[in-house]
Design a protein around this motif. Structure first.
Motif, PDB file in Angstrom:
ATOM      1  N   VAL A   1       9.087   0.556  -4.694  1.00  0.00           N
ATOM      2  CA  VAL A   1       8.984   1.957  -4.285  1.00  0.00           C
ATOM      3  C   VAL A   1       7.933   2.124  -3.192  1.00  0.00           C
ATOM      4  N   GLU A   2       6.777   1.522  -3.396  1.00  0.00           N
ATOM      5  CA  GLU A   2       5.691   1.665  -2.426  1.00  0.00           C
ATOM      6  C   GLU A   2       6.042   1.007  -1.096  1.00  0.00           C
ATOM      7  N   ARG A   3       6.697  -0.145  -1.147  1.00  0.00           N
ATOM      8  CA  ARG A   3       7.070  -0.848   0.081  1.00  0.00           C
ATOM      9  C   ARG A   3       8.092  -0.062   0.881  1.00  0.00           C
ATOM     10  N   ILE A   4       9.150   0.400   0.215  1.00  0.00           N
ATOM     11  CA  ILE A   4      10.225   1.093   0.929  1.00  0.00           C
ATOM     12  C   ILE A   4       9.760   2.456   1.449  1.00  0.00           C
ATOM     13  N   THR A   5       9.019   3.200   0.632  1.00  0.00           N
ATOM     14  CA  THR A   5       8.562   4.517   1.095  1.00  0.00           C
ATOM     15  C   THR A   5       7.546   4.385   2.219  1.00  0.00           C
ATOM     16  N   TYR A   6       6.774   3.292   2.218  1.00  0.00           N
ATOM     17  CA  TYR A   6       5.836   3.042   3.322  1.00  0.00           C
ATOM     18  C   TYR A   6       6.613   2.824   4.624  1.00  0.00           C
ATOM     19  N   GLU A   7       7.656   2.020   4.551  1.00  0.00           N
ATOM     20  CA  GLU A   7       8.481   1.768   5.740  1.00  0.00           C
ATOM     21  C   GLU A   7       9.173   3.045   6.201  1.00  0.00           C
TER      22      GLU A   7
ATOM     23  N   MET B   1       0.828  -1.199   0.000  1.00  0.00           N
ATOM     24  CA  MET B   1       0.000   0.000   0.000  1.00  0.00           C
ATOM     25  C   MET B   1       0.866   1.254   0.000  1.00  0.00           C
ATOM     26  N   ILE B   2       0.245   2.377  -0.287  1.00  0.00           N
ATOM     27  CA  ILE B   2       0.945   3.660  -0.331  1.00  0.00           C
ATOM     28  C   ILE B   2       0.671   4.448   0.943  1.00  0.00           C
ATOM     29  N   PHE B   3       1.701   5.036   1.499  1.00  0.00           N
ATOM     30  CA  PHE B   3       1.583   5.909   2.666  1.00  0.00           C
ATOM     31  C   PHE B   3       1.592   7.354   2.170  1.00  0.00           C
ATOM     32  N   GLU B   4       0.473   8.046   2.362  1.00  0.00           N
ATOM     33  CA  GLU B   4       0.337   9.462   1.991  1.00  0.00           C
ATOM     34  C   GLU B   4       0.827  10.316   3.157  1.00  0.00           C
ATOM     35  N   THR B   5       1.998  10.918   2.993  1.00  0.00           N
ATOM     36  CA  THR B   5       2.620  11.617   4.127  1.00  0.00           C
ATOM     37  C   THR B   5       2.246  13.084   4.257  1.00  0.00           C
ATOM     38  N   HIS B   6       1.518  13.642   3.270  1.00  0.00           N
ATOM     39  CA  HIS B   6       1.217  15.077   3.344  1.00  0.00           C
ATOM     40  C   HIS B   6      -0.005  15.415   2.502  1.00  0.00           C
ATOM     41  N   ALA B   7      -1.149  15.575   3.168  1.00  0.00           N
ATOM     42  CA  ALA B   7      -2.394  15.920   2.482  1.00  0.00           C
ATOM     43  C   ALA B   7      -3.116  17.014   3.254  1.00  0.00           C
ATOM     44  N   HIS B   8      -4.067  17.640   2.569  1.00  0.00           N
ATOM     45  CA  HIS B   8      -4.892  18.688   3.190  1.00  0.00           C
ATOM     46  C   HIS B   8      -6.363  18.400   2.883  1.00  0.00           C
ATOM     47  N   TYR B   9      -6.883  17.308   3.433  1.00  0.00           N
ATOM     48  CA  TYR B   9      -8.277  16.959   3.179  1.00  0.00           C
ATOM     49  C   TYR B   9      -9.265  17.846   3.930  1.00  0.00           C
ATOM     50  N   ASP B  10      -8.754  18.716   4.780  1.00  0.00           N
ATOM     51  CA  ASP B  10      -9.617  19.718   5.414  1.00  0.00           C
ATOM     52  C   ASP B  10      -9.951  20.860   4.460  1.00  0.00           C
ATOM     53  N   ASP B  11      -9.262  20.937   3.326  1.00  0.00           N
ATOM     54  CA  ASP B  11      -9.480  22.020   2.372  1.00  0.00           C
ATOM     55  C   ASP B  11     -10.905  21.976   1.810  1.00  0.00           C
ATOM     56  N   GLU B  12     -11.465  23.157   1.554  1.00  0.00           N
ATOM     57  CA  GLU B  12     -12.836  23.253   1.053  1.00  0.00           C
ATOM     58  C   GLU B  12     -13.039  22.559  -0.292  1.00  0.00           C
ATOM     59  N   LYS B  13     -11.967  22.338  -1.038  1.00  0.00           N
ATOM     60  CA  LYS B  13     -12.097  21.649  -2.330  1.00  0.00           C
ATOM     61  C   LYS B  13     -12.552  20.205  -2.171  1.00  0.00           C
TER      62      LYS B  13
ATOM     63  N   LEU C   1     -10.165   5.968  -0.973  1.00  0.00           N
ATOM     64  CA  LEU C   1      -8.706   5.938  -0.934  1.00  0.00           C
ATOM     65  C   LEU C   1      -8.195   4.526  -0.649  1.00  0.00           C
ATOM     66  N   LYS C   2      -8.833   3.852   0.289  1.00  0.00           N
ATOM     67  CA  LYS C   2      -8.429   2.472   0.596  1.00  0.00           C
ATOM     68  C   LYS C   2      -8.583   1.578  -0.629  1.00  0.00           C
ATOM     69  N   GLU C   3      -9.668   1.789  -1.373  1.00  0.00           N
ATOM     70  CA  GLU C   3      -9.915   0.980  -2.575  1.00  0.00           C
ATOM     71  C   GLU C   3      -8.883   1.265  -3.659  1.00  0.00           C
ATOM     72  N   ASN C   4      -8.162   2.380  -3.527  1.00  0.00           N
ATOM     73  CA  ASN C   4      -7.133   2.745  -4.498  1.00  0.00           C
ATOM     74  C   ASN C   4      -5.721   2.623  -3.917  1.00  0.00           C
ATOM     75  N   ASN C   5      -5.561   1.667  -2.982  1.00  0.00           N
ATOM     76  CA  ASN C   5      -4.232   1.284  -2.490  1.00  0.00           C
ATOM     77  C   ASN C   5      -3.586   2.324  -1.573  1.00  0.00           C
ATOM     78  N   ILE C   6      -4.392   3.229  -0.993  1.00  0.00           N
ATOM     79  CA  ILE C   6      -3.847   4.211  -0.059  1.00  0.00           C
ATOM     80  C   ILE C   6      -4.064   3.716   1.366  1.00  0.00           C
TER      81      ILE C   6
ATOM     82  N   VAL D   1       9.913   9.873   0.901  1.00  0.00           N
ATOM     83  CA  VAL D   1       8.532   9.560   1.256  1.00  0.00           C
ATOM     84  C   VAL D   1       7.616  10.153   0.190  1.00  0.00           C
ATOM     85  N   LEU D   2       6.455   9.527   0.000  1.00  0.00           N
ATOM     86  CA  LEU D   2       5.498   9.965  -1.003  1.00  0.00           C
ATOM     87  C   LEU D   2       4.508  10.949  -0.397  1.00  0.00           C
ATOM     88  N   GLU D   3       4.144  11.958  -1.177  1.00  0.00           N
ATOM     89  CA  GLU D   3       3.201  12.972  -0.699  1.00  0.00           C
ATOM     90  C   GLU D   3       2.468  13.577  -1.888  1.00  0.00           C
TER      91      GLU D   3
END
Length: 261
Positions: A243-249, A1-13, A26-31, A202-204
């Motif tokens: 990439v996804e495994r190492i960045t998740y760790e 899975m992918i670890f999202e390290t920086h998001a702003h889901y509080d944004d009005e968008k 997001l879970k259904e899309n590997n996040i 890390v992925l963001e």
């Protein structure tokens, strides 16, 4: 899975589909885990609410340099009190942004509050999420001075040279890589990704901003992180899964309060 390290889901968008995204899309899309990052004081409060509402969402709390006019001792005390919340995993995003601020007094005020929040991170034993724009030298000097005191973190939305990135790597820091790595004018970030170990990336997304190709210019979301991991895999000559495994760790190491998802 992918670890999202920086998001702003509080944004009005995200007002129209926030619940749908965070509850299942997001879970259904590997996040897997998501760190929602505060910038304004309100953003910090909203990030904490989101983290307390969803198992796989965590919060970073801090005052962005562009929002520094709302910083106060009372705000700092709120940050201190809430840093012990199990869902708060970092102090951020904090740092320096000289893009709009040209006057010495304004820049000095940013540095003062950068130091105050770095002091707080040291006090509460949390990592930091760093925002730095057109302030490479001052940012690095501040981080270097605190690094000897075991304050670690992520340089978010990295935009400087590969040489400077390697200096951060030497100190055990992580480089946040997002959609810019897919841009035609993202040469500096491409060079940085090629130069530094995958173990320091890390992925963001910085969503809703900075959507990668082929969605550049649209609202970003963590679903598009697959394009970032694909580009990094291409640059590093490894599989997307690696990439996804190492960045998740990597993300679990720096955000040590997060549970494995």
């Amino acid at each position: 899975m992918i670890f999202e390290t920086h998001a702003h889901y509080d944004d009005e968008k995200f007002d129209g589909d926030r619940v749908e995204l965070l509850s299942h899309l997001l879970k259904e899309n590997n996040i897997g885990n998501i760190v929602n990052v505060g910038a304004s004081f309100r953003g910090c409060k909203d990030s904490l609410k989101l983290a307390e509402s969803y198992d796989n969402v965590y919060a970073a709390i801090g005052i962005h340099p562009e929002e520094i006019d709302e910083a106060s001792d009372e705000v700092l005390e709120w940050l201190r009190e809430n840093a012990s919340n199990p869902k708060v995993v970092a102090i951020g995003e904090i740092g320096l942004d000289y893009y709009w601020v040209k006057d010495p007094e304004g820049r000095a005020k940013q540095r003062i509050w950068f130091d105050k929040q770095m002091d707080l991170a040291k006090e509460v034993n949390l990592p930091v999420v760093i925002h730095s724009r057109e302030a490479a030298e001052d940012t690095f000097n501040t981080i270097k001075s605190y690094n000897t005191q075991d304050v670690k973190g992520i340089v978010h939305c990295y935009s400087y040279s590969k040489e400077l990135a390697l200096e951060y790597v030497k100190m055990g820091w992580y480089i946040g890589v997002g959609g810019v790595v897919t841009f035609k004018n993202g040469k500096k970030l491409v060079e940085t990704v090629e130069a530094i170990p995958l173990e320091n990336i890390v992925l963001e997304t910085d969503c809703p901003y900075m959507a990668p190709e082929p969605h550049r210019g649209s609202r970003n979301s963590s679903i598009y992180l697959k394009y970032v991991s694909e580009k990094i895999a291409q640059l590093k000559g490894v599989s997307v899964e690696e990439v996804e495994r190492i960045t998740y760790e990597n993300a679990l190491r720096i955000y040590s309060k997060c549970k494995r998802n």
